[in-house]
Design a protein around this motif. Structure first.
Motif, PDB file in Angstrom:
ATOM      1  N   PHE A   1      -7.686 -19.587  -1.463  1.00 33.85           N
ATOM      2  CA  PHE A   1      -7.573 -20.377  -2.691  1.00 33.85           C
ATOM      3  C   PHE A   1      -8.803 -20.184  -3.577  1.00 33.85           C
ATOM      4  O   PHE A   1      -8.717 -20.331  -4.795  1.00 33.85           O
ATOM      5  N   ALA A   2      -9.946 -19.854  -2.961  1.00 34.20           N
ATOM      6  CA  ALA A   2     -11.163 -19.682  -3.755  1.00 34.20           C
ATOM      7  C   ALA A   2     -11.087 -18.443  -4.641  1.00 34.20           C
ATOM      8  O   ALA A   2     -11.428 -18.482  -5.818  1.00 34.20           O
ATOM      9  N   SER A   3     -10.606 -17.323  -4.066  1.00 33.65           N
ATOM     10  CA  SER A   3     -10.550 -16.070  -4.819  1.00 33.65           C
ATOM     11  C   SER A   3      -9.210 -15.840  -5.492  1.00 33.65           C
ATOM     12  O   SER A   3      -9.112 -15.018  -6.405  1.00 33.65           O
ATOM     13  N   GLY A   4      -8.181 -16.556  -5.040  1.00 39.54           N
ATOM     14  CA  GLY A   4      -6.840 -16.328  -5.579  1.00 39.54           C
ATOM     15  C   GLY A   4      -6.252 -15.006  -5.151  1.00 39.54           C
ATOM     16  O   GLY A   4      -5.296 -14.522  -5.770  1.00 39.54           O
ATOM     17  N   MET A   5      -6.775 -14.414  -4.067  1.00 34.80           N
ATOM     18  CA  MET A   5      -6.311 -13.113  -3.609  1.00 34.80           C
ATOM     19  C   MET A   5      -5.540 -13.279  -2.310  1.00 34.80           C
ATOM     20  O   MET A   5      -5.894 -14.087  -1.456  1.00 34.80           O
ATOM     21  N   ILE A   6      -4.475 -12.480  -2.158  1.00 33.48           N
ATOM     22  CA  ILE A   6      -3.685 -12.471  -0.937  1.00 33.48           C
ATOM     23  C   ILE A   6      -3.858 -11.122  -0.254  1.00 33.48           C
ATOM     24  O   ILE A   6      -3.829 -10.075  -0.901  1.00 33.48           O
ATOM     25  N   THR A   7      -4.098 -11.155   1.061  1.00 35.05           N
ATOM     26  CA  THR A   7      -4.249  -9.947   1.860  1.00 35.05           C
ATOM     27  C   THR A   7      -2.959  -9.716   2.632  1.00 35.05           C
ATOM     28  O   THR A   7      -2.476 -10.626   3.313  1.00 35.05           O
ATOM     29  N   LEU A   8      -2.399  -8.510   2.540  1.00 34.21           N
ATOM     30  CA  LEU A   8      -1.145  -8.170   3.199  1.00 34.21           C
ATOM     31  C   LEU A   8      -1.394  -7.105   4.251  1.00 34.21           C
ATOM     32  O   LEU A   8      -2.102  -6.119   3.997  1.00 34.21           O
ATOM     33  N   SER A   9      -0.799  -7.297   5.435  1.00 34.48           N
ATOM     34  CA  SER A   9      -0.842  -6.243   6.444  1.00 34.48           C
ATOM     35  C   SER A   9       0.053  -5.090   6.007  1.00 34.48           C
ATOM     36  O   SER A   9       0.902  -5.257   5.124  1.00 34.48           O
ATOM     37  N   PRO A  10      -0.096  -3.906   6.614  1.00 33.02           N
ATOM     38  CA  PRO A  10       0.764  -2.775   6.214  1.00 33.02           C
ATOM     39  C   PRO A  10       2.250  -3.088   6.324  1.00 33.02           C
ATOM     40  O   PRO A  10       3.033  -2.726   5.449  1.00 33.02           O
ATOM     41  N   SER A  11       2.667  -3.782   7.408  1.00 32.13           N
ATOM     42  CA  SER A  11       4.085  -4.099   7.546  1.00 32.13           C
ATOM     43  C   SER A  11       4.531  -5.100   6.491  1.00 32.13           C
ATOM     44  O   SER A  11       5.661  -5.029   5.986  1.00 32.13           O
ATOM     45  N   ALA A  12       3.650  -6.047   6.111  1.00 34.76           N
ATOM     46  CA  ALA A  12       3.999  -7.005   5.059  1.00 34.76           C
ATOM     47  C   ALA A  12       4.168  -6.295   3.719  1.00 34.76           C
ATOM     48  O   ALA A  12       5.053  -6.640   2.927  1.00 34.76           O
ATOM     49  N   GLN A  13       3.316  -5.295   3.447  1.00 32.72           N
ATOM     50  CA  GLN A  13       3.470  -4.522   2.209  1.00 32.72           C
ATOM     51  C   GLN A  13       4.829  -3.847   2.141  1.00 32.72           C
ATOM     52  O   GLN A  13       5.482  -3.823   1.091  1.00 32.72           O
ATOM     53  N   GLY A  14       5.285  -3.307   3.289  1.00 36.17           N
ATOM     54  CA  GLY A  14       6.585  -2.653   3.305  1.00 36.17           C
ATOM     55  C   GLY A  14       7.726  -3.625   3.096  1.00 36.17           C
ATOM     56  O   GLY A  14       8.718  -3.310   2.451  1.00 36.17           O
ATOM     57  N   ILE A  15       7.601  -4.850   3.640  1.00 35.50           N
ATOM     58  CA  ILE A  15       8.691  -5.825   3.546  1.00 35.50           C
ATOM     59  C   ILE A  15       8.848  -6.329   2.117  1.00 35.50           C
ATOM     60  O   ILE A  15       9.963  -6.430   1.603  1.00 35.50           O
ATOM     61  N   VAL A  16       7.732  -6.670   1.447  1.00 39.71           N
ATOM     62  CA  VAL A  16       7.828  -7.228   0.086  1.00 39.71           C
ATOM     63  C   VAL A  16       7.663  -6.146  -0.984  1.00 39.71           C
ATOM     64  O   VAL A  16       7.678  -6.461  -2.171  1.00 39.71           O
ATOM     65  N   ASP A  17       7.511  -4.887  -0.563  1.00 38.37           N
ATOM     66  CA  ASP A  17       7.372  -3.755  -1.480  1.00 38.37           C
ATOM     67  C   ASP A  17       6.173  -3.947  -2.406  1.00 38.37           C
ATOM     68  O   ASP A  17       6.265  -3.826  -3.625  1.00 38.37           O
ATOM     69  N   ALA A  18       5.011  -4.305  -1.788  1.00 37.31           N
ATOM     70  CA  ALA A  18       3.778  -4.516  -2.553  1.00 37.31           C
ATOM     71  C   ALA A  18       2.961  -3.223  -2.554  1.00 37.31           C
ATOM     72  O   ALA A  18       2.958  -2.476  -1.580  1.00 37.31           O
ATOM     73  N   PRO A  19       2.210  -2.953  -3.630  1.00 40.38           N
ATOM     74  CA  PRO A  19       1.505  -1.672  -3.736  1.00 40.38           C
ATOM     75  C   PRO A  19       0.180  -1.609  -2.996  1.00 40.38           C
ATOM     76  O   PRO A  19      -0.306  -0.525  -2.732  1.00 40.38           O
ATOM     77  N   GLY A  20      -0.469  -2.727  -2.693  1.00 38.79           N
ATOM     78  CA  GLY A  20      -1.806  -2.658  -2.119  1.00 38.79           C
ATOM     79  C   GLY A  20      -2.074  -3.766  -1.126  1.00 38.79           C
ATOM     80  O   GLY A  20      -1.265  -4.659  -0.914  1.00 38.79           O
ATOM     81  N   VAL A  21      -3.266  -3.720  -0.497  1.00 36.89           N
ATOM     82  CA  VAL A  21      -3.644  -4.715   0.498  1.00 36.89           C
ATOM     83  C   VAL A  21      -4.092  -6.004  -0.168  1.00 36.89           C
ATOM     84  O   VAL A  21      -3.717  -7.094   0.237  1.00 36.89           O
TER      85      VAL A  21
END
Length: 629
Positions: free
Chosen positions: A354-374
């Motif tokens: 919540f402090a940075s407003g950034m979300i970190t995604l694992s490689p498998s999570a990136q594939g599931i939601v079709d996100a471009p980066g970590v």
């Protein structure tokens, strides 16, 4: 020579100073204080590592028991949907039921249903997908059959694991009553599932060589249990005490020596009260403690070093202690992420600050939601861009309740937009792992899973339960529901509606002359042609071999219904071309209008059916109408 004598004397005096009685006494006092203090610190660090391993293992097995409970709940839901579909198939077409069961097992990839049994109203087996019954098999004494026969409600019953009389195999039985048109129980449909099916979760966890998972009835009877010893069959054994005793609560943890294999474990458990089941996940104490074996070896080395080199060793001990504290703090900060990654069993992991407003995604999570980066910037606007509008409000509300501390965890299913514009169903879980002053959330971690295939399978099962498989038209079940809804609207708004009942004249000669394949194509063409003559709000359903029924939910007057029937008749009188053959048929159509022909669904259907037979008596290929029930 005199110089050498002086050097030797200085060395002897220095050595004698180190072995002076006062020095030795002070050294003894120093060692008496320093050595116990050093080893006390080593022992305390050892105890802290042991406690950390205990707490870590307890959180692990609690989270894993939650994940296992959700998998069991999903499996039972799939079984229940399959039973409901098979029950309708048995009532509609018992002669083809074996083929329908085989097709459903193929659709489910052969992983779920072991055997399907149907009994009559007395509990005697009349069908088994395991093969032809050699004689009458009485299952009326089985609790899952008795529950369906004696139950007051149409609900799922689950039996305790036992060896089947029909198949001779160990299985867990799921049953539902089969209800006739009058609502009375005319039989029971049963699906048997191998206990080992519920143990697949074991292969997706990593809690050491002596881990165990169990599915137990609330009365303590073991349904399925898996450990590294696959040859042990614990199904049917009885366990007593918490968490199988009344009042144990919905979830928790405990530590005990297993009464089944004698291994000491930390256990997490969670109940499925709607099914009367309890799931447990256990990690052996020795496996939990083994994670910190290297740290304990380091502590022992530090203790030995401090004992031999008090000053230098003290510095090493303080450095190692500080390093250990940093390692424990880092472990605490990362603990939720890797615990959930362990629980995910193929799911993706996300971590939001919540402090940075950034979300970190694992490689498998990136594939599931079709996100471009970590690392991604994530806020409410980003969520609304990716979530389906029909799902966003409820999902955001559930997340808000969890952030406010109203719920222990956050979970939701919704559709997310992929990069190609398509939608994918996903399951998201999470919990706040760090809060600031006043309970303000600082960090939330969770998992994301692709459930698109499961959603499509559930939609297909629901569609098959309410539609005719040959023509794709609504079946009798769906038509009756729409008729009831239309009657309620007509009673509320004071308008008229009509039911048109027709079958095909000269259809039997087509089947007899050209075969059922041509007849099936003809039925499909009839459905397409008649549907094109109706409004979008009207319903055309196939309720028998060549019997069709039409619902006109709103008409201006009775002659309007007759005009629609005559339009349908004109379509049926036009020649059909099937497999290169020109086929000529017609139809006899009966018309019933609410409220003149009947005040409820049964009366309207009887009036329309009777009017159809009036049309046949008038020479077929015509329309007849009745004005009374």
């Amino acid at each position: 020579m005199p110089h050498q004598i002086d050097t030797s004397l200085r060395f002897v005096r220095a050595a004698r100073a180190y072995f002076h009685g006062r020095v030795l006494l002070r050294l003894a006092v120093f060692l008496a204080v320093a050595l116990p203090l050093t080893w006390l610190l080593v022992y305390r660090a050892h105890v802290e590592l042991r406690n950390t391993a205990h707490e870590e293992s307890t959180r692990n097995v609690q989270n894993l028991s939650h994940a296992f409970a959700e998998e069991v709940r999903s499996t039972i839901t799939s079984i229940d949907l399959s039973l409901s579909q098979l029950r309708l198939s048995w009532l509609r077409n018992p002669a083809q039921f074996g083929a329908i069961v085989a097709e459903l097992n193929t659709h489910l990839q052969g992983q779920l249903l072991v055997n399907v049994i149907v009994t009559d109203a007395r509990g005697r087996a009349v069908f088994s997908s395991a093969g032809k019954l050699s004689g009458p098999v009485d299952l009326s004494d089985r609790e899952y059959v008795r529950a369906a026969l004696d139950g007051k409600r149409d609900q799922l019953a689950i039996g305790q694991p036992r060896k089947g009389r029909v198949t001779g195999l160990w299985s867990v039985q799921f049953s539902r009553p089969i209800l006739g048109d009058d609502g009375k129980v005319v039989g029971v449909i049963v699906a048997g599932v191998a206990p080992s099916y519920f143990s697949r979760f074991y292969d997706s966890i990593d809690l050491g060589t002596d881990a165990s998972i169990s599915l137990v009835r609330s009365n303590g009877i073991v349904v399925a249990r898996t450990t590294r010893n696959q040859a042990v069959q614990d199904s049917g054994r009885l366990l007593t005490g918490a968490p199988y005793a009344p009042g144990s609560g919905p979830y928790g943890s405990f530590h005990r020596v297993s009464r089944l294999d004698g291994i000491e474990r930390y256990y997490g458990w969670r109940t499925l009260p709607e099914y009367g089941l309890v799931v447990t996940v256990g990690q052996a104490v020795k496996d939990a403690q083994a994670r910190y074996a290297s740290q304990r070896s380091v502590l022992l080395g530090i203790g030995v070093a401090v004992s031999l080199l008090l000053v230098l060793g003290g510095w090493v001990a303080l450095t190692a202690s500080e390093s250990r504290r940093r390692a424990v703090a880092a472990l605490s900060a990362a603990e939720a992420r890797w615990q959930l990654a362990l629980n995910a069993a193929g799911e993706g992991v996300w971590d939001f600050s919540f402090a940075s407003g950034m979300i970190t995604l694992s490689p498998s999570a990136q594939g599931i939601v079709d996100a471009p980066g970590v690392l991604l910037h994530f806020d409410r606007a980003a969520f609304w861009r990716m979530a389906h509008p029909d799902d966003a409000d409820g999902l955001w509300g559930a997340l808000y309740e969890h952030l406010q501390g109203a719920t222990p965890h956050y979970a939701g299913q919704y559709r997310t937009r992929l990069g190609n514009g398509n939608w994918r169903w996903i399951l998201v879980r999470g919990r706040v792992v760090e809060r600031g002053p006043g309970g303000r959330p600082l960090r939330i971690v969770g998992t994301v899973a692709d459930i698109d295939a499961r959603k499509l399978q559930e939609d297909e099962i629901r569609h098959q339960a309410h539609h005719d498989m040959l023509t794709g038209l609504p079946n009798r079940l769906l038509f009756n529901d729409r008729l009831r809804q239309a009657l309620l609207a007509a009673q509320r708004e004071g308008n008229q509606l009509a039911v048109l009942f027709f079958d095909l004249d000269k259809f039997k000669p087509v089947n007899d002359t050209h075969g059922h394949a041509v007849g099936d194509l003809l039925l499909q063409q009839v459905a397409t042609r008649v549907r094109g003559a109706l409004r979008a709000s009207d319903t055309l359903a196939r309720i028998g071999g060549d019997e069709f029924v039409v619902l006109l939910p709103r008409i201006g007057a009775a002659p309007d219904a007759r005009r629609v029937a005559e339009d349908i008749l004109a379509e049926l009188n036009r020649p059909f071309v099937s497999e290169g053959r020109t086929l000529e048929i017609s139809g006899s159509i009966g018309v019933a209008v609410y409220p003149d022909s009947g005040s409820n669904a049964d009366e309207l259907m009887r009036s329309a059916d009777g009017a159809m037979y009036d049309a046949k008596l008038q020479g077929r290929a015509c329309v007849a109408q009745r004005t009374g029930a």
